[in-house]
Structures are given as C-alpha cells and as structure tokens.
Design a protein around this motif. Structure first.
Motif, PDB file in Angstrom:
ATOM      1  N   PHE A  73      47.274  -5.216   7.553  1.00 47.74           N
ATOM      2  CA  PHE A  73      47.678  -6.484   6.948  1.00 47.74           C
ATOM      3  C   PHE A  73      46.932  -6.732   5.637  1.00 47.74           C
ATOM      4  O   PHE A  73      47.500  -7.242   4.673  1.00 47.74           O
ATOM      5  N   GLY A  74      45.668  -6.373   5.581  1.00 49.38           N
ATOM      6  CA  GLY A  74      44.911  -6.487   4.333  1.00 49.38           C
ATOM      7  C   GLY A  74      45.473  -5.585   3.248  1.00 49.38           C
ATOM      8  O   GLY A  74      45.565  -5.977   2.083  1.00 49.38           O
ATOM      9  N   ALA A  75      45.875  -4.380   3.618  1.00 50.22           N
ATOM     10  CA  ALA A  75      46.469  -3.454   2.647  1.00 50.22           C
ATOM     11  C   ALA A  75      47.797  -3.977   2.127  1.00 50.22           C
ATOM     12  O   ALA A  75      48.093  -3.884   0.930  1.00 50.22           O
ATOM     13  N   ILE A  76      48.604  -4.540   3.008  1.00 49.30           N
ATOM     14  CA  ILE A  76      49.888  -5.103   2.587  1.00 49.30           C
ATOM     15  C   ILE A  76      49.664  -6.258   1.618  1.00 49.30           C
ATOM     16  O   ILE A  76      50.339  -6.374   0.584  1.00 49.30           O
ATOM     17  N   ALA A  77      48.695  -7.114   1.925  1.00 45.14           N
ATOM     18  CA  ALA A  77      48.377  -8.224   1.025  1.00 45.14           C
ATOM     19  C   ALA A  77      47.877  -7.703  -0.320  1.00 45.14           C
ATOM     20  O   ALA A  77      48.226  -8.246  -1.374  1.00 45.14           O
ATOM     21  N   GLY A  78      47.081  -6.658  -0.301  1.00 46.16           N
ATOM     22  CA  GLY A  78      46.586  -6.072  -1.545  1.00 46.16           C
ATOM     23  C   GLY A  78      47.698  -5.497  -2.389  1.00 46.16           C
ATOM     24  O   GLY A  78      47.732  -5.689  -3.612  1.00 46.16           O
ATOM     25  N   VAL A  79      48.618  -4.792  -1.771  1.00 47.65           N
ATOM     26  CA  VAL A  79      49.756  -4.225  -2.510  1.00 47.65           C
ATOM     27  C   VAL A  79      50.613  -5.335  -3.101  1.00 47.65           C
ATOM     28  O   VAL A  79      51.024  -5.277  -4.266  1.00 47.65           O
ATOM     29  N   ALA A  80      50.864  -6.393  -2.326  1.00 51.29           N
ATOM     30  CA  ALA A  80      51.654  -7.521  -2.833  1.00 51.29           C
ATOM     31  C   ALA A  80      50.959  -8.185  -4.010  1.00 51.29           C
ATOM     32  O   ALA A  80      51.600  -8.516  -5.021  1.00 51.29           O
ATOM     33  N   ALA A  81      49.641  -8.365  -3.919  1.00 51.12           N
ATOM     34  CA  ALA A  81      48.893  -8.975  -5.021  1.00 51.12           C
ATOM     35  C   ALA A  81      48.921  -8.092  -6.257  1.00 51.12           C
ATOM     36  O   ALA A  81      49.021  -8.593  -7.383  1.00 51.12           O
ATOM     37  N   PHE A  82      48.869  -6.786  -6.056  1.00 48.93           N
ATOM     38  CA  PHE A  82      48.919  -5.895  -7.216  1.00 48.93           C
ATOM     39  C   PHE A  82      50.258  -6.011  -7.930  1.00 48.93           C
ATOM     40  O   PHE A  82      50.308  -6.081  -9.161  1.00 48.93           O
ATOM     41  N   TYR A  83      51.341  -6.026  -7.179  1.00 50.39           N
ATOM     42  CA  TYR A  83      52.655  -6.128  -7.813  1.00 50.39           C
ATOM     43  C   TYR A  83      52.879  -7.498  -8.454  1.00 50.39           C
ATOM     44  O   TYR A  83      53.623  -7.613  -9.415  1.00 50.39           O
ATOM     45  N   TRP A  84      52.192  -8.508  -7.924  1.00 52.09           N
ATOM     46  CA  TRP A  84      52.337  -9.848  -8.480  1.00 52.09           C
ATOM     47  C   TRP A  84      51.488 -10.027  -9.726  1.00 52.09           C
ATOM     48  O   TRP A  84      51.954 -10.506 -10.745  1.00 52.09           O
ATOM     49  N   ARG A  85      50.206  -9.595  -9.684  1.00 59.60           N
ATOM     50  CA  ARG A  85      49.261  -9.847 -10.778  1.00 59.60           C
ATOM     51  C   ARG A  85      48.968  -8.627 -11.654  1.00 59.60           C
ATOM     52  O   ARG A  85      48.439  -8.786 -12.736  1.00 59.60           O
ATOM     53  N   ARG A  86      49.229  -7.434 -11.156  1.00 58.95           N
ATOM     54  CA  ARG A  86      48.891  -6.188 -11.870  1.00 58.95           C
ATOM     55  C   ARG A  86      47.401  -6.109 -12.208  1.00 58.95           C
ATOM     56  O   ARG A  86      47.009  -5.716 -13.296  1.00 58.95           O
ATOM     57  N   SER A  87      46.587  -6.478 -11.250  1.00 62.95           N
ATOM     58  CA  SER A  87      45.140  -6.508 -11.442  1.00 62.95           C
ATOM     59  C   SER A  87      44.456  -5.871 -10.239  1.00 62.95           C
ATOM     60  O   SER A  87      44.752  -6.227  -9.091  1.00 62.95           O
ATOM     61  N   VAL A  88      43.553  -4.965 -10.498  1.00 61.52           N
ATOM     62  CA  VAL A  88      42.817  -4.324  -9.406  1.00 61.52           C
ATOM     63  C   VAL A  88      41.916  -5.342  -8.716  1.00 61.52           C
ATOM     64  O   VAL A  88      41.782  -5.333  -7.496  1.00 61.52           O
ATOM     65  N   LEU A  89      41.315  -6.243  -9.490  1.00 61.26           N
ATOM     66  CA  LEU A  89      40.457  -7.264  -8.897  1.00 61.26           C
ATOM     67  C   LEU A  89      41.258  -8.180  -7.967  1.00 61.26           C
ATOM     68  O   LEU A  89      40.811  -8.513  -6.864  1.00 61.26           O
ATOM     69  N   THR A  91      43.951  -7.341  -6.423  1.00 57.26           N
ATOM     70  CA  THR A  91      44.317  -6.504  -5.279  1.00 57.26           C
ATOM     71  C   THR A  91      43.200  -6.493  -4.237  1.00 57.26           C
ATOM     72  O   THR A  91      43.441  -6.721  -3.046  1.00 57.26           O
ATOM     73  N   ILE A  92      41.986  -6.242  -4.687  1.00 59.53           N
ATOM     74  CA  ILE A  92      40.845  -6.200  -3.777  1.00 59.53           C
ATOM     75  C   ILE A  92      40.607  -7.573  -3.165  1.00 59.53           C
ATOM     76  O   ILE A  92      40.375  -7.705  -1.959  1.00 59.53           O
ATOM     77  N   GLY A  93      40.672  -8.613  -3.996  1.00 60.49           N
ATOM     78  CA  GLY A  93      40.442  -9.972  -3.512  1.00 60.49           C
ATOM     79  C   GLY A  93      41.453 -10.384  -2.454  1.00 60.49           C
ATOM     80  O   GLY A  93      41.079 -10.923  -1.398  1.00 60.49           O
ATOM     81  N   ALA A  94      42.737 -10.162  -2.712  1.00 59.04           N
ATOM     82  CA  ALA A  94      43.773 -10.546  -1.751  1.00 59.04           C
ATOM     83  C   ALA A  94      43.640  -9.756  -0.457  1.00 59.04           C
ATOM     84  O   ALA A  94      43.763 -10.316   0.643  1.00 59.04           O
ATOM     85  N   GLY A  95      43.379  -8.473  -0.572  1.00 55.42           N
ATOM     86  CA  GLY A  95      43.208  -7.657   0.621  1.00 55.42           C
ATOM     87  C   GLY A  95      42.051  -8.131   1.480  1.00 55.42           C
ATOM     88  O   GLY A  95      42.161  -8.229   2.703  1.00 55.42           O
ATOM     89  N   MET A  96      40.941  -8.463   0.849  1.00 52.66           N
ATOM     90  CA  MET A  96      39.779  -8.916   1.606  1.00 52.66           C
ATOM     91  C   MET A  96      39.979 -10.320   2.164  1.00 52.66           C
ATOM     92  O   MET A  96      39.476 -10.630   3.244  1.00 52.66           O
ATOM     93  N   LEU A  97      40.712 -11.172   1.431  1.00 52.96           N
ATOM     94  CA  LEU A  97      40.994 -12.518   1.936  1.00 52.96           C
ATOM     95  C   LEU A  97      41.832 -12.483   3.213  1.00 52.96           C
ATOM     96  O   LEU A  97      41.728 -13.364   4.057  1.00 52.96           O
ATOM     97  N   VAL A  98      42.663 -11.489   3.347  1.00 54.29           N
ATOM     98  CA  VAL A  98      43.454 -11.348   4.567  1.00 54.29           C
ATOM     99  C   VAL A  98      42.671 -10.584   5.632  1.00 54.29           C
ATOM    100  O   VAL A  98      42.649 -10.964   6.809  1.00 54.29           O
ATOM    101  N   TYR A  99      41.998  -9.525   5.226  1.00 52.71           N
ATOM    102  CA  TYR A  99      41.302  -8.658   6.178  1.00 52.71           C
ATOM    103  C   TYR A  99      40.140  -9.357   6.893  1.00 52.71           C
ATOM    104  O   TYR A  99      40.023  -9.288   8.114  1.00 52.71           O
ATOM    105  N   LEU A 100      39.269  -9.993   6.126  1.00 53.66           N
ATOM    106  CA  LEU A 100      38.039 -10.538   6.729  1.00 53.66           C
ATOM    107  C   LEU A 100      38.287 -11.582   7.817  1.00 53.66           C
ATOM    108  O   LEU A 100      37.686 -11.492   8.895  1.00 53.66           O
ATOM    109  N   PRO A 101      39.147 -12.589   7.593  1.00 56.63           N
ATOM    110  CA  PRO A 101      39.386 -13.535   8.702  1.00 56.63           C
ATOM    111  C   PRO A 101      39.989 -12.868   9.940  1.00 56.63           C
ATOM    112  O   PRO A 101      39.632 -13.207  11.062  1.00 56.63           O
ATOM    113  N   LEU A 102      40.892 -11.928   9.724  1.00 58.15           N
ATOM    114  CA  LEU A 102      41.481 -11.243  10.868  1.00 58.15           C
ATOM    115  C   LEU A 102      40.458 -10.387  11.600  1.00 58.15           C
ATOM    116  O   LEU A 102      40.430 -10.340  12.830  1.00 58.15           O
TER     117      LEU A 102
END
Length: 108
Positions: A73-89, A91-102
């Motif tokens: 789920f964190g990876a999916i969120a990261g990929v979605a954030a990358f396609y939305w923002r085109r930013s590696v930062l 991508t990492i932020g969105a992935g961790m925001l989903v991963y850590l609470p889960l």
C-alpha cells in the motif's frame, strides 16, 4: 594488530579505486560520452533505487509475499504521488505516510 598482507590488500584496493575514479582527470584529452550513454546514465539513479526497493516490497526473506501488506500500500501511494507531483521527495513522503501508520498502528 593488522598483518602486512591485509594492509597490502587495502592499499592495492585503494590504488585501483583511485585510478579507476581518477582516470578521466589524469588524461590530457577531453572526454565526451556518446549521446546514447548520456541518456542511459540519466536513468541510472531510478534504476538503482528500483533494484533496492522492489525486492523489499514484494518479498519476505527471499520468498514472494502471499498477501498485501503495508509495504504494498505504501508503494502504491508512492507511485501515485510520483505521477501526480513528479517529485522523488513527494514519492518517498507519500509512501511513508501510508506505510508507517499501517505498519506501526496495525502491526502489518
């Protein structure tokens, strides 16, 4: 105390490393890469990142995961954030925001 053989190996490895990395600086001639090589090197960082991250997402101790967990789920969120923002930062932020609470909250 370190023996002479070990010190010799360390010095030889250091010399090879300095020579390999400094080869382009030692030469008198200007070096230029072909356009295809320059273009290929643009993809090297993302390819290295994928090579490190992908096995961590889809395997556990060398075996494919059997069910989706927080990493997927964190990876999916990261990929979605990358396609939305085109930013590696992002991508990492969105992935961790989903991963850590889960992972921490639900124990996934």
């Amino acid at each position: 105390m370190t023996d002479l053989w070990t010190v010799g190996i360390i010095l030889a490895l250091a010399a090879v490393t300095v020579l390999a990395r400094g080869f382009f600086f030692i030469s008198e001639r200007d070096w230029s890469l072909p356009r295809w090589a320059e273009r290929g090197l643009q993809y090297a960082p993302i390819a290295a990142l994928a090579a490190v991250v992908m096995p961590e997402i889809f395997t556990v101790q060398g075996k494919l995961i059997q069910a989706w967990d927080a990493r997927v789920f964190g990876a999916i969120a990261g990929v979605a954030a990358f396609y939305w923002r085109r930013s590696v930062l992002a991508t990492i932020g969105a992935g961790m925001l989903v991963y850590l609470p889960l992972h921490l909250g639900l124990g996934w």
